[in-house]
Scaffold this motif. Structure first.
Motif, mmCIF file in Angstrom:
data_model
loop_
_atom_site.group_PDB
_atom_site.id
_atom_site.type_symbol
_atom_site.label_atom_id
_atom_site.label_comp_id
_atom_site.label_asym_id
_atom_site.label_seq_id
_atom_site.Cartn_x
_atom_site.Cartn_y
_atom_site.Cartn_z
ATOM 1 N N ARG A 292 -5.726 -26.730 5.340
ATOM 2 C CA ARG A 292 -4.897 -25.583 5.104
ATOM 3 C C ARG A 292 -5.271 -24.584 6.249
ATOM 4 O O ARG A 292 -6.107 -24.599 7.134
ATOM 5 N N SER A 293 -3.980 -23.790 6.726
ATOM 6 C CA SER A 293 -4.065 -22.847 7.819
ATOM 7 C C SER A 293 -3.856 -21.584 7.510
ATOM 8 O O SER A 293 -3.919 -20.601 8.244
ATOM 9 N N ASP A 294 -3.615 -21.232 6.230
ATOM 10 C CA ASP A 294 -3.849 -19.870 5.353
ATOM 11 C C ASP A 294 -4.472 -19.780 4.008
ATOM 12 O O ASP A 294 -5.051 -20.688 3.814
ATOM 13 N N LEU B 47 -9.941 -22.226 12.072
ATOM 14 C CA LEU B 47 -8.774 -21.842 12.959
ATOM 15 C C LEU B 47 -9.440 -21.577 14.389
ATOM 16 O O LEU B 47 -8.796 -22.080 15.267
ATOM 17 N N VAL C 5 5.758 -18.172 9.219
ATOM 18 C CA VAL C 5 5.225 -19.232 10.440
ATOM 19 C C VAL C 5 5.355 -18.569 11.633
ATOM 20 O O VAL C 5 6.459 -18.211 12.114
ATOM 21 N N SER D 72 1.104 -26.437 9.239
ATOM 22 C CA SER D 72 0.073 -26.584 10.311
ATOM 23 C C SER D 72 0.474 -27.770 11.318
ATOM 24 O O SER D 72 1.043 -28.719 10.900
ATOM 25 N N GLU D 73 0.116 -27.421 12.502
ATOM 26 C CA GLU D 73 0.444 -28.671 13.521
ATOM 27 C C GLU D 73 1.790 -29.144 13.505
ATOM 28 O O GLU D 73 2.299 -30.182 13.643
ATOM 29 N N SER E 115 1.458 -25.885 2.734
ATOM 30 C CA SER E 115 0.760 -25.336 3.807
ATOM 31 C C SER E 115 1.905 -25.762 5.128
ATOM 32 O O SER E 115 2.450 -26.725 5.062
ATOM 33 N N LEU F 164 -5.153 -29.567 10.092
ATOM 34 C CA LEU F 164 -5.843 -28.548 9.358
ATOM 35 C C LEU F 164 -5.349 -28.871 7.668
ATOM 36 O O LEU F 164 -4.221 -29.056 7.605
ATOM 37 N N TYR G 172 5.010 -21.380 16.247
ATOM 38 C CA TYR G 172 5.519 -22.791 16.383
ATOM 39 C C TYR G 172 7.336 -22.774 16.842
ATOM 40 O O TYR G 172 7.930 -22.033 16.161
#
Length: 479
Positions: free
Chosen positions: A354-356, A336, A237, A183-184, A181, A352, A240
């Protein structure tokens, strides 16, 4: 003129017939321990891009293996002595005891017969294989037991002198990559095994390459992320500025290597963190100022770090609502929205799990929070019951250190949903038991209740729950 045309046609007909007869008489043969296999050999051996392809079922069944065929998915399943092999027609990716391997050439379907590379037969069935290109003959030889062991027992094949032994599994000691994953500005890779990542920066164009030696993708990874037949895939992605995308592949099978590539818009430093023993979580953090500087890791600047966990994901749908809606989608939508609100807070960092729509093991979710030394862990779920009458919101804690957080979070959860208050409860859930910081699990409502389900999948309710999560976090942290 007509007579001449007829004679010419007759001559051509006579010339063609012997050629067809020659082709038929030249059909390849397959021998197992010097005994010709004939039953079921309706399809010839083929040479496809210098890969000799042989009929799978005939050979496997003569070795005593059970073979099943799924017409809809074009999948062949072979079982013997606890070993399970799955192959899919036109796909080079095969599964050996839930471990992914790559065939030199994808299986082919010929007249309801599946052809596979002869090399695969040798590796997976423990056979010595020989191909006589001139005579068009395949020789399969089973390993012989040394004389000193002849009294140990063994099953011969069709009266042959050889003994079928379980083959050596080339993927037996491989690390299994289970999920990924982003994220951030961090890439997280979940895996089981001893592989140590090799990370490097490459320019022209700028990218970060992560190689996992002695590793392959597990079946779990394929259900959570897209993998094409050659085991290549990518993560989309967005939002970002440093990263344009993430690619991954089974980069090599000799030796087995899984590669992830973070495509950058400009050169970027990173830090690498590996946590866990057998089950590992690899985090490539692009927030670092240098490869050795962890000052900008979340929570290291005096800001509080909160890990938000959207329950379930990918192959694990969680509860299924009365109208077929998936819990995993509700959980992610709320997380989210809550993360977007927390990012506006000056004193809070958020990560997170997971972001997806990714699958992560429970231990990986807890491990991520523990590794980052998070201050709080909040897991969002939706409930289900055998009774369609059950309705309302409840909050779970497992350790006494989490009870105060549970009370605060539950207060805001009930206010946000307007559903029945089912109280703060003890629950022995993995993610709130194995985490080392205050941790709670929110059951927002019941998908088995038509009214709850309808409400949970509205933007208004999700926004209120997300705002309630943020309010609860801020009150508990006294921010």
């Amino acid at each position: 003129m007509k007579k001449f045309a007829f004679m010419l046609l007759l001559l051509l007909f006579v010339l063609v017939l012997p050629e067809q007869g020659h082709a038929a008489s030249g059909t390849s043969k397959i021998f197992l321990d010097d005994k010709e296999l004939t039953a079921g050999q309706d399809v010839s051996v083929e040479n496809v891009n210098n890969s000799i392809m042989v009929p799978l079922r005939m050979i496997a069944e003569n070795l005593g293996y059970k073979v099943d065929w799924d017409q809809k998915s074009k999948t062949v399943t072979i079982e013997q002595q606890g070993k399970t092999i799955k192959l899919i027609v036109d796909q080079t990716a095969a599964s050996v005891d839930d471990k992914t391997m790559i065939l030199t050439t994808a299986p082919l379907l010929r007249s309801d017969t599946t052809l596979v590379p002869i090399r695969f037969i040798g590796e997976q069935f423990g056979l010595t294989v020989k191909w006589d290109n001139t005579a068009k003959v395949v020789n399969l030889i089973t390993p012989e037991i040394p004389e000193s062991n002849n009294d140990s027992g063994g099953s011969t094949v069709d009266g042959g002198s050889g003994v079928v032994v379980p083959p050596t599994d080339p993927t037996a000691d491989l690390t299994m990559v289970n999920g990924v994953s982003f994220s951030e500005n961090r890439l997280s890779i979940a895996m089981d095994g001893s592989s140590q990542p090799k990370v490097s920066k490459v320019s022209g164009p700028d990218r970060i390459v992560i190689d996992l030696p002695n590793a392959t993708f597990s079946d779990a990874f394929g259900t959570g992320q897209v993998l094409d037949p050659n085991l290549n895939g990518k993560l989309s992605v967005t939002n970002y500025p440093d990263v344009s995308g993430v690619r991954y592949s089974l980069y090599s099978t000799n030796p087995y290597t899984v590669r992830f590539v973070i495509d950058l818009n400009q050169a970027k430093n990173y830090s690498v963190d590996v946590s866990g023993d057998t089950s590992k979580l690899v985090v490539i953090d692009l927030n670092a100022q240098s490869t050795n500087d962890t000052a900008t890791l979340p929570g290291n600047s005096g800001r509080k770090l909160v890990v938000l966990d959207a329950g379930h994901g990918a192959k694990d749908s969680g509860a299924i609502g009365v109208t077929g809606k998936y819990e995993k989608n509700f959980n992610l939508a709320v997380i989210l929205k809550a993360a977007a609100l927390l990012k506006q807070e000056n004193n809070i960092d958020v990560v997170l799990t997971r972001s997806d729509d990714t699958f992560l093991e429970l231990k990986d979710r807890a491990g991520m929070a523990n590794n980052l030394k998070a201050d709080l862990f909040i897991s969002v779920h939706a409930n289900s019951s055998a009774s369609s009458v059950s309705s309302g919101s409840e909050t779970y804690f497992q350790r006494d250190a989490s009870k105060a957080l549970a009370n605060v979070m539950h207060k805001y959860l009930v206010q946000a949903t307007g559903l029945s208050d089912r109280g703060v409860r003890y629950g022995n859930f993995h993610v709130i038991r194995e985490t080392t910081m205050p941790a709670v699990l929110l059951e927002v409502g019941y998908l088995s209740n038509k009214g709850d389900e309808s409400l949970l999948f509205t933007e208004d309710l999700q926004n209120k729950v997300a705002a309630g999560i943020v309010a609860g976090i801020k009150e508990y942290l006294k921010l």
